[in-house]
Design a protein around this motif. Structure first.
Motif, mmCIF file in Angstrom:
data_model
loop_
_atom_site.group_PDB
_atom_site.id
_atom_site.type_symbol
_atom_site.label_atom_id
_atom_site.label_comp_id
_atom_site.label_asym_id
_atom_site.label_seq_id
_atom_site.Cartn_x
_atom_site.Cartn_y
_atom_site.Cartn_z
ATOM 1 N N ASN A 198 0.830 -1.193 0.000
ATOM 2 C CA ASN A 198 0.000 0.000 0.000
ATOM 3 C C ASN A 198 0.873 1.254 0.000
ATOM 4 O OD1 ASN A 198 -2.262 -1.632 0.174
ATOM 5 N ND2 ASN A 198 -2.330 -1.543 2.411
ATOM 6 N N VAL A 199 0.374 2.310 -0.631
ATOM 7 C CA VAL A 199 1.087 3.592 -0.655
ATOM 8 C C VAL A 199 0.095 4.716 -0.394
ATOM 9 C CG1 VAL A 199 2.839 2.776 -2.283
ATOM 10 C CG2 VAL A 199 0.760 3.875 -3.144
ATOM 11 N N VAL A 200 0.617 5.860 0.031
ATOM 12 C CA VAL A 200 -0.224 7.038 0.228
ATOM 13 C C VAL A 200 -0.708 7.543 -1.126
ATOM 14 C CG1 VAL A 200 -0.287 9.384 1.142
ATOM 15 C CG2 VAL A 200 1.046 7.633 2.318
ATOM 16 N N TRP A 201 -1.990 7.849 -1.219
ATOM 17 C CA TRP A 201 -2.607 8.129 -2.519
ATOM 18 C C TRP A 201 -2.072 9.385 -3.199
ATOM 19 C CZ3 TRP A 201 -5.493 12.489 -3.799
ATOM 20 C CH2 TRP A 201 -5.815 13.361 -2.743
ATOM 21 N N ILE A 202 -1.533 10.336 -2.427
ATOM 22 C CA ILE A 202 -1.124 11.599 -3.047
ATOM 23 C C ILE A 202 0.248 11.521 -3.711
ATOM 24 C CG2 ILE A 202 -2.507 12.977 -1.461
ATOM 25 C CD1 ILE A 202 0.032 13.644 0.068
ATOM 26 N N LYS A 203 0.949 10.413 -3.588
ATOM 27 C CA LYS A 203 2.301 10.309 -4.148
ATOM 28 C C LYS A 203 2.351 9.298 -5.286
ATOM 29 C CE LYS A 203 7.136 9.426 -2.890
ATOM 30 N NZ LYS A 203 7.399 8.609 -4.078
ATOM 31 N N HIS A 204 3.008 9.693 -6.380
ATOM 32 C CA HIS A 204 3.275 8.743 -7.459
ATOM 33 C C HIS A 204 4.333 7.751 -6.982
ATOM 34 C CE1 HIS A 204 0.880 10.524 -10.615
ATOM 35 N NE2 HIS A 204 1.477 11.700 -10.505
ATOM 36 N N TYR A 205 4.081 6.485 -7.177
ATOM 37 C CA TYR A 205 5.058 5.487 -6.754
ATOM 38 C C TYR A 205 5.859 4.936 -7.931
ATOM 39 C CZ TYR A 205 1.644 1.941 -8.266
ATOM 40 O OH TYR A 205 0.773 1.183 -8.996
ATOM 41 N N ASP A 206 5.680 5.536 -9.107
ATOM 42 C CA ASP A 206 6.492 5.190 -10.274
ATOM 43 C C ASP A 206 6.800 6.483 -11.023
ATOM 44 O OD1 ASP A 206 7.880 3.735 -12.193
ATOM 45 O OD2 ASP A 206 6.331 2.187 -12.372
ATOM 46 N N ALA A 207 7.532 6.389 -12.120
ATOM 47 C CA ALA A 207 8.022 7.568 -12.835
ATOM 48 C C ALA A 207 6.902 8.504 -13.266
ATOM 49 C CB ALA A 207 8.811 7.122 -14.055
ATOM 50 N N VAL A 208 7.166 9.799 -13.142
ATOM 51 C CA VAL A 208 6.274 10.820 -13.700
ATOM 52 C C VAL A 208 6.611 10.954 -15.179
ATOM 53 C CG1 VAL A 208 5.612 13.253 -13.658
ATOM 54 C CG2 VAL A 208 6.068 12.040 -11.514
ATOM 55 N N SER A 209 5.651 10.662 -16.031
ATOM 56 C CA SER A 209 5.923 10.627 -17.473
ATOM 57 C C SER A 209 5.582 11.916 -18.194
ATOM 58 C CB SER A 209 5.135 9.472 -18.112
ATOM 59 O OG SER A 209 3.743 9.617 -17.850
ATOM 60 N N CYS A 210 4.667 12.720 -17.633
ATOM 61 C CA CYS A 210 4.199 13.887 -18.370
ATOM 62 C C CYS A 210 3.568 14.888 -17.408
ATOM 63 C CB CYS A 210 3.170 13.456 -19.422
ATOM 64 S SG CYS A 210 2.567 14.790 -20.481
ATOM 65 N N LEU A 211 3.648 16.180 -17.749
ATOM 66 C CA LEU A 211 3.003 17.251 -17.001
ATOM 67 C C LEU A 211 2.195 18.113 -17.960
ATOM 68 C CD1 LEU A 211 6.006 18.411 -14.764
ATOM 69 C CD2 LEU A 211 4.081 16.981 -14.038
ATOM 70 N N SER A 212 1.063 18.649 -17.477
ATOM 71 C CA SER A 212 0.228 19.514 -18.309
ATOM 72 C C SER A 212 -0.484 20.518 -17.414
ATOM 73 C CB SER A 212 -0.799 18.676 -19.088
ATOM 74 O OG SER A 212 -1.626 19.503 -19.899
ATOM 75 N N LEU A 213 -0.792 21.688 -17.974
ATOM 76 C CA LEU A 213 -1.502 22.735 -17.249
ATOM 77 C C LEU A 213 -2.934 22.853 -17.757
ATOM 78 C CD1 LEU A 213 1.169 25.596 -17.228
ATOM 79 C CD2 LEU A 213 0.521 24.154 -15.296
ATOM 80 N N SER A 214 -3.858 23.173 -16.849
ATOM 81 C CA SER A 214 -5.234 23.430 -17.253
ATOM 82 C C SER A 214 -5.291 24.722 -18.058
ATOM 83 C CB SER A 214 -6.136 23.535 -16.014
ATOM 84 O OG SER A 214 -5.717 24.611 -15.187
ATOM 85 N N GLU A 215 -6.433 24.947 -18.699
ATOM 86 C CA GLU A 215 -6.559 26.113 -19.559
ATOM 87 C C GLU A 215 -6.304 27.415 -18.809
ATOM 88 O OE1 GLU A 215 -10.337 23.679 -20.526
ATOM 89 O OE2 GLU A 215 -8.727 23.522 -19.041
ATOM 90 N N ASP A 216 -6.759 27.496 -17.563
ATOM 91 C CA ASP A 216 -6.589 28.726 -16.785
ATOM 92 C C ASP A 216 -5.285 28.753 -15.997
ATOM 93 O OD1 ASP A 216 -7.046 26.869 -14.802
ATOM 94 O OD2 ASP A 216 -8.968 27.726 -14.159
ATOM 95 N N LYS A 217 -4.441 27.754 -16.180
ATOM 96 C CA LYS A 217 -3.117 27.667 -15.545
ATOM 97 C C LYS A 217 -3.187 27.561 -14.017
ATOM 98 C CE LYS A 217 -0.990 28.344 -19.522
ATOM 99 N NZ LYS A 217 -2.136 28.440 -20.418
ATOM 100 N N ARG A 218 -4.312 27.154 -13.497
ATOM 101 C CA ARG A 218 -4.452 27.028 -12.047
ATOM 102 C C ARG A 218 -4.219 25.601 -11.553
ATOM 103 N NH1 ARG A 218 -9.827 30.734 -10.644
ATOM 104 N NH2 ARG A 218 -8.967 32.711 -11.439
ATOM 105 N N LEU A 219 -4.332 24.645 -12.446
ATOM 106 C CA LEU A 219 -4.175 23.237 -12.075
ATOM 107 C C LEU A 219 -3.025 22.618 -12.846
ATOM 108 C CD1 LEU A 219 -7.909 22.070 -12.103
ATOM 109 C CD2 LEU A 219 -6.551 22.793 -10.130
ATOM 110 N N LEU A 220 -2.290 21.755 -12.185
ATOM 111 C CA LEU A 220 -1.217 20.981 -12.810
ATOM 112 C C LEU A 220 -1.637 19.522 -12.836
ATOM 113 C CD1 LEU A 220 1.813 20.760 -13.809
ATOM 114 C CD2 LEU A 220 2.359 20.234 -11.403
ATOM 115 N N TYR A 221 -1.495 18.895 -14.004
ATOM 116 C CA TYR A 221 -1.776 17.470 -14.146
ATOM 117 C C TYR A 221 -0.457 16.719 -14.288
ATOM 118 C CZ TYR A 221 -6.689 18.592 -14.975
ATOM 119 O OH TYR A 221 -7.970 19.034 -14.842
ATOM 120 N N SER A 222 -0.338 15.612 -13.587
ATOM 121 C CA SER A 222 0.847 14.758 -13.718
ATOM 122 C C SER A 222 0.402 13.342 -14.063
ATOM 123 C CB SER A 222 1.665 14.755 -12.417
ATOM 124 O OG SER A 222 0.887 14.271 -11.331
ATOM 125 N N ALA A 223 1.023 12.782 -15.092
ATOM 126 C CA ALA A 223 0.755 11.395 -15.476
ATOM 127 C C ALA A 223 1.934 10.535 -15.048
ATOM 128 C CB ALA A 223 0.552 11.290 -16.984
#
Length: 461
Positions: A198-223
């Protein structure tokens, strides 16, 4: 050679090359002791032989690390000899494969498996910063903050010093230590990632492959390769949501239009998610699947005016969908012999980089896409692309400066015009989706290996 068995080799483990081939520094002076809050040496000797052409003998660019690889720029003399799509220069540093690029104003950021992020200004090395672990797989810039996604599953946040613009300081890591500790104290905040683990849900436990910003630049998406994408609020670095999106590694995420988010995965699918604001947080709901295939999806992009979604995959194809037709399938761009590893859009142009070492440049014209050029010059797979407007463009023509990063450890700089003539095959211009495969990708150097843009992995039982 076209990849014929996508299912049998569905995971590109790009870290294999990073771990197996350590970068050589025998021609590079030490950068000094750098930690995450410091800067990498900006004045390091590049260790390159002086092969500058004679016309540059008195140019100030001769002191630039680009100078040994600068090409003369053709002038439009009105005689028809002007070449609109040309290689302008090349940057080589023997400190690792190039995995990520980003442009901001007059700055270029380059990330590699050396854990360094280099900053270039006016084709000269301007600054740099270094993380203690995790090769730099993604870079994105939101105002004064630079976000870097890493192989170790962390997202690091940097800011330019107010006292010295060449100094970048690390101001945080996502998730923040405070949020991580707070979540780790509550059993309900853990998720099972594999049997008895089990891992804490807020942390990626494998490589971050991509980052993207929402249209209004207020949110960051990480894949991530952990099969999820996460949503972060930029103002306070808080993780708002974690979405189990796919059955395999998520290789790409892009925030599009109308509150929609697109994800592409090694499971061969492209999914659409609808974002809804709930109080101070967000909730993403699955909307539809645009694509389901055997071959892995490796890259996604949305064009500048938000009308087309593009998807690159390990079979060398680029599929696209039209927003004005309720995201119906618009066609396929067939220009590569091996896997598409990166995609960007620039104005009316679409550019795709591939394991075949070429970069296809397409221009959208109505429902069609015309192939303008296949840019060749890299000696390794093209892993990342970035573009900025050419400030010297004439009013009648929009040109772009395109940067390409490769696993040959170099970054190349191209000038590309939206008005370039179509690439000819015989007497007919190549158009997608009706063009034949392999007709446009005539490479000057035969590919020696097909590498690794995202994960392509076999199904697990």
């Amino acid at each position: 050679m076209q990849m014929k068995n996508c299912k049998a080799s569905r995971r590109f483990s790009e870290d294999r090359s990073a771990r197996g081939n350590k970068p050589r520094f025998d021609r590079l002076h030490s950068t000094g002791s750098n930690d995450e809050s410091g800067t990498a040496g900006a004045g390091d000797d590049m260790g390159l032989a002086d092969i500058s052409p004679p016309f540059m003998a008195t140019s100030p660019l001769t002191k630039s690390p680009w100078s040994a690889h600068m090409n003369p720029i053709e002038k439009d003399d009105g005689g028809g000899g002007f070449s609109p799509n040309v290689l302008m220069g090349s940057l080589v540093r023997e400190e690792g494969h190039i995995y990520s690029l980003a442009t901001y104003g007059d700055l270029l950021y380059t990330g590699s498996d050396s854990k360094n992020v280099r900053v270039w200004k006016n084709q000269k090395e301007f600054s740099g910063f270094k993380s203690n672990s995790g090769l730099v797989k993604a870079i994105i810039i939101a105002g004064e903050r630079i976000f870097s996604g890493h192989q170790d599953g962390k997202i690091r946040v940097w800011k330019v010093s107010s006292k010295n613009p060449s100094v970048h300081k690390r101001i945080g890591t996502l998730p923040t230590l405070r949020d991580y500790i707070k979540s780790s104290l509550k059993p309900s905040r853990y998720i099972e990632v594999r049997r008895n683990h089990n891992v804490v849900w807020i942390k990626h436990y494998d490589a971050v492959s991509c980052l993207s910003l929402s249209e209004d630049k207020r949110l960051l998406y990480s894949a991530s390769w952990d099969k999820t994408f996460k949503v972060w609020r930029i103002s306070d670095f808080k993780c708002l949501e974690s979405v189990k999106a796919h059955d395999d590694a998520v290789n790409s995420v892009v925030a599009g239009f109308d509150g929609l988010v697109f994800t592409g995965s090694a499971d061969g699918s492209v999914k659409v998610w609808r974002r809804e604001l709930q109080g101070k947080g967000t909730k993403h709901f699955f909307s539809q699947t645009l694509l389901k295939q055997e071959c892995a999806v490796t890259a996604l992009a949305v064009n500048e005016d938000g009308t087309v979604v593009y998807c690159g995959s390990s079979d060398g194809l680029v599929n696209f969908w039209d927003r004005e037709k309720q995201l119906s399938h618009g066609g396929v761009l067939r220009g590569h012999k091996l896997a598409v590893l990166c995609l960007i859009t620039a104005g009316r142009l679409v550019l795709s980089g591939s394991a075949d070492m070429g970069i296809c440049v397409w221009r959208k014209e109505g429902p069609n896409h015309i192939c303008l050029s296949v840019l060749t010059g890299h000696n390794g797979p093209v892993k990342c692309l970035a573009a900025e407007r050419d400030q010297e463009s004439p009013e009648s023509e929009q040109r772009w400066i395109v940067y390409s990063g490769s696993l040959d450890k170099s970054v190349k700089m191209w000038r590309v015009s939206e008005l370039a003539p179509a690439l000819q095959r015989g007497s007919q211009a190549l158009r997608a989706p009706s063009m034949n495969r392999a007709s446009s990708a005539r490479l000057s150097v035969s590919p020696s290996f097909a590498t690794q843009g995202g994960r392509i992995s076999p199904k697990r039982s």
